[in-house]
Each structure stands twice: as C-alpha cells, then as structure tokens.
Design an enzyme around this catalytic site. Sequence first.
Site, mmCIF file in Angstrom:
data_model
loop_
_atom_site.group_PDB
_atom_site.id
_atom_site.type_symbol
_atom_site.label_atom_id
_atom_site.label_comp_id
_atom_site.label_asym_id
_atom_site.label_seq_id
_atom_site.Cartn_x
_atom_site.Cartn_y
_atom_site.Cartn_z
ATOM 1 C CD GLU A 63 -1.775 -2.580 1.819
ATOM 2 O OE1 GLU A 63 -0.473 -2.447 2.195
ATOM 3 O OE2 GLU A 63 -2.449 -3.396 1.657
ATOM 4 C CG HIS A 132 -10.981 -6.878 7.708
ATOM 5 N ND1 HIS A 132 -9.972 -7.569 8.865
ATOM 6 C CD2 HIS A 132 -10.310 -7.063 6.381
ATOM 7 C CE1 HIS A 132 -8.820 -7.704 8.212
ATOM 8 N NE2 HIS A 132 -9.373 -7.754 6.737
#
Lengths: 340, 78, 327
Positions: A63, A132
């Site tokens: 990322e 999440h």
Amino acid sequence: MSSERTLTLARAGREAVIWEMENNPEVFMIGQDIVGTGGVFRTAEGLAKRFGRDRIVESPISETGVIGLATGAAMAGMRPLVEMAYIDFIGVCFNALANFAAKTHYMSGGQYSVPMVLIAGTGGGYSNAAQHSQCLYSLLAHMPGMKIVVPSNAYDAKGLMHSAIRDDNPVVFLYAKAVAGLGFLGKPHPRAMMAVPEEPYVVPFGKARISREGSDITLVGLGYTSVLALDAADLLMQDDISAEVVDLRSLVPLDRESICASVAKTGRLVVADEDYGSYGVSAEVLAAVAEKIPSALRAPARRVTFPDISIPFARQMEYHVLPSAQTIADAARAVVRGGA
Amino acid sequence: MSDVVVPADLWEVDAQAVVVSWLYRDGAVVKQGQVIAEVMIEKVQFDIVAPSDGVLHHKIPANGTFDRGEAFATVNAE
Amino acid sequence: MHELTAERRIWMYRTMVKSRAVDDRLNSLYLDGKTPIFDFRAGILPGELHPSNGQEPCAVGVCAHLGPDDSITTGHRPHHVAIAKGVDLKRMVAEILGRATGLSGGRGGHMHIYDKAVNFGSSGIIAEGIGPAAGMAFAAKFRGRQSVAIAYIGEGAANAGAFHEVLNLAGIYKLPFILVVEDNAWAVSVPKSYSTSVPRNSDRAAGYGIPGEYVSGNDPDLIFAAAGRAVERARGGEGSTLLELQTTRLKGHFVPDALAYMSADERKAMVDMNPIYRDRLTAEGVLTNQEAQSLEAEALAEVEAAFEYAMHSRFPNPEAAFDCVYA
C-alpha cells in the site's frame, strides 16, 4: 429508446469509471485483485478485459509503495485511481496519503497537483470484526488537502465518481459496504438502488442532499446511516413526527449551510454516524450548529454513533452497538419529547 | 419472444440460482446486450444480458430462485 | 536440535488430521444458512472464513520444535498454526463461533485468535504480525531466555513494507526470530509469479544479512528438518532465519472463493499432503493401518468434543462489547 435502469451503487460508480477511462487515456486503476476478481468490492469488474493490463494494473500487497507510485503519476499529470478494498488498510500507508499526497499542492505553493482518487469500502455489520469493519471518516476528514465523499445511493455514486476523477485534488471515494450492492452481502438495500441515467453527469462536492423533507426534526446521516435515517423517518411518521433527512454525501468539503438551514427550520437535531463516536463527523455537525445558529436548537442535540470501542466479532455485541433505524428513531423521539 | 436464461457454460453446479436484483423493471423496454439482471449461483454472481430487443417480462422476482436451464424472464418483440 | 523420531512424525500426522477435521467442520458450518443469496451476515458462523486446508505441514513441521514459551504471530489464515501450537481447541472453536467462552469472549472471531497461555496471536492486516514477533524475540533475548519467536506470513506479505523493515531489524539486532513464509502461490487472486520480483523470498534474506531457506513439496519431514536448523540457530544466539515453505491452499482464499482466476490445470495440480503423509508413515512402518485409523478416530473425537463445547456455549452478553477496551 430504452427504459430507466435501477443500479446498485457499486455498478453505478463503475459506470462512471468506465466512461472516464474511455474518454481520458491517462486514467488508470491500480490495486490488489482488480484483474483476478475485479476487486473485492467489484469496483473493477470487467475492466481488465475492456482496458487491458496497462491501464488496470494489478499490484502486490504494497500500500505505501502503491499510493506513493500513484501520487507520483498524478504529479506527472496522469489520473490514477487507487483501489484499496478496505479503508482499514489506510493505516499501513497513512503517511503516503495524508502527509504526502494531500500536502504536496500546498507545500509546493501550488506547483504540483495530485489528481488521484482512492477508492475503498467502509463499514461493518456483517461480523468482519475490528480490523475490517471500520469507517474512519473522521481520521481522513481531519487531514487537510483531501476531499472525502460517501454516496448513499446509486445516482450519487455515479455523479460523485465523475466529479472525483475530474477533480484535481486527492479524493477519497468511499463505498459504504452495507448499501453498495455487493455480491457477498445478500440482497442489495432497496433504498440504495436507484434509477441512473446512462449518460455521464456530475454531482458536485460540498453539497448535501435533502433526501426527505420534514418539519419536526433534522436527521443527519452519511453513507449507511443516511439510509438508516430514512428508515427511521418512516418509523417516526407512525408517531406523527415529521423528520427531515440530510444526506451529507460530501464529508470534505462539508455543507454546513444545508445542515444549518435544516436545523434552523426544525429546531431539533439527531446526527447518525457509523464511525466511532468521539472526535468525528457528528461532532463536526454539532459544532457547525453551535457556532452558527446556537439559539435555533429547541432541545439538546443527540448523536447516534458507534461507541468508542473496537468493533466486536460476535453479532450479539456488534449489532447491539451499531446504529440502527430503531436507535435513530428512539433518539429522535427523545429529542422531540424532551424539548420546548 | 426470447427466453432469458443463465448461459449453460456458467452454470456448473447442481444448485438453484437466485435473482439478486433486476436492473430493469417488469415491462421495461430493453436492448439486446444490455445487462438486465444480477443472478447468483452458489457464491458466484453473474450479469445476465438481454438476448434481444423488446419488452422485458419478469418470471421470477428479485430474491426468487429458479432451476438450471429455466427461463427466469422473457423479452417480447414490441 | 530435535531428531525426526517416529513419535514426532506421529504427532505431526495426528495434528494434521486434527487441523483438517476442524477446518472441514468449520467450512460446512460456515455455508449453512448462507444460501440462496450468499450473505456474510447469515448463519451460525458469519463474517469471513479463511480455511487452512492443505497448509497443515507448514504448521506441524515448525511447531514440532516449539514449547509453550516460544511465541507465534500469524495472519488471517491461523487455524492450522494455532492448533499445532497447542491453543485451547475448545475455546478456539468457541471464539470462531462467537461464544462467550471463546478465547476473546467472542470479540475477535476467526481472524483474531489469541491464546496467551501458549504465546499465540493472529490478526487480520497483512504483515502486521511480523514486527510484534520480532519484538517478542527482542524480549526473550533481553531476558536471556532460550525461547524463540516466529511470525507466519503468506508470500503476498513479502511485498509489504513491514517484511523488509523487520528483516533488517532482525539482522541488526540478531534476534531469536524466524520468519516463516507460507508460499501457496496466491495472494487472493494475485499469483506470486506476478507480484514478486524474485522467484523465492528466501533469496531476499541475503539482502538483510540473514540466512534464508526454501523448502519445496509441502513435506512435513523436510519442513521439520529446515525448521529444526532455524530453531537451533535462534536458541543458540546465532540470530534469525527466513524460511519459505511451498504449500497449497486447497480451498482458495476464503470460503466463497470459486477459484475462477485459476485455470482448471492449476486447480487440478493442487496436492493434498494429508493422505500422502499417512501413506508414507504406514509404508515406512511408523504406523500400521490400524494404528493410523485409531489415531484418526481419537483426533476426530477431540475435535467433536471441541465443537460440542462451542455449540453449547452461551452467546456473549451484548454489553460485554464495552469491556476490554483498556487494561
């Protein structure tokens, strides 16, 4: 001549991406699984076949590297779309986004712009636990230099995506999973599906939407809670309470005028936010009211938010604390009954 | 009139399909090749396109299930 | 260093059987209630589930050398490693099923399995467990202990920043740390051949001044041997090792994965080591067929008892959501 079609948010947003990619050869998408599966949230479904792998660029799990790379491509004038699946992953690369991409225009005195869009899914309510299921709206909105949008329906999703890709600033485009119409969350939410024109159009940033007019109380929502607020308004009708629903849809820039205009009209306010409660979206809405129209409130405002805790796995715990149409309506009734 | 079915090569398993959503309402005018429905078989979701131009008629509503090979809608020439 | 005795091989096989039985049972519980429209929210086991079917050798080959004082961190595919490490099986299954008796009282779920009694923890963001395992190794070294700390990651995580940073730290601090890379060749739908600039992550270890070893074949005995070397180095004060283990992800990334991004040949090429290892042990006379059957029955009985315990455990009190935020 063909008829109106009703799309899910995910599909509508993707339509905008396709149009922009067809009309600007320097728009490209980069992210994990966008070729193999079309992205875990279907943001890139079918795109690799249509545009090829030079423009739909599969990435490793990197990322920081990928956001950095996209930033540089944007500084060189391209228009990257970074597909980041879950917004929770922003922790890994926060510097690359918030300290570099978002600040480059400022630090360079306007020489460089970073026309980049970060696309990610937010929210929980499906037992995906602490790492999440987050929204992180306030974390992102707090940092200067970025724009943040959260559509709650298919029409806004397409228009906001066109605006996002055309904007010369870093834009974070967030899909609230609970309403996006994703394959793994069952039947799409009916309120989020909507007739969507086939031709391109823009929904401007910085403008909230009054999704329901009312006179007794203002309910402010964002993404999933915007849809929940509409459900709550239906419940409140049974008690003869007429609720006005304000869908923020643009978090940065925030439409403080529309919020205040509505509260000035109704005199009562409930803010619903799926993000952690403190230091966030709801506080910013209350601050706008307290600063601009403090005497408009006939009763103390209330907020219905996720509490300041990690998101628990077991649904007995998660659903107990997640905002719902019921808890929003309860808060609204308490405000209506408690005030002058 | 043409039947709207899930292409046989996509339907590998012996399970029912479910209509996840209709993109065009019952009675809408559709064009060949337009995506008209989202269908799920086991855990995989498919886009189903109109086989011809005409008026769409739903035989199975959203959330409804149907069997392998069954026509879940028709498109009638206007 | 531990020898590859018959006893240890039997332990490894038994643990592979136990682990597979747990995952098979979880897989079927998971799908229950989630049709016809697939919905993560529905059924007795909601959320995501990343089964370890096929990767059992990577867990048993390494954990055969470990005791309760050795630490492990792992990622979103934790079950086989947790079981091999000796995590409380009843409370682990209860946690996965979101019960109050679970290891975290239902707060963590399947990706977030912690059992401090055996120094085991798993969590869901890729590569985030590497640093903490190195930190546990740091503590062990600081205190003059003999224990080691191990981080398990997938080969996809080897492209994340933390992999590189922490390997460098392990190199400069000479930590009793082992980084185990389970190379199942796929990061969700992204193949290693695409995502990684070199064929073997074990070769990257040289870039950080530590030894790296690649073990092919998903073979418990070969993994045992390589892990033994790494553990001996660590306990002997010689520092860290990177072990990359070829393995196979029989069920794909997570349960609703239809493996559409793999070719039919790639899917057919996946080999299940469990029956192969059994055949090897019986062929070599380590186990008779009858002994294998009785060992399997025992393992299944233990698994059955764990599921009984979990299924009969109460659900958490909703207000329990507010506990454990702070110590």
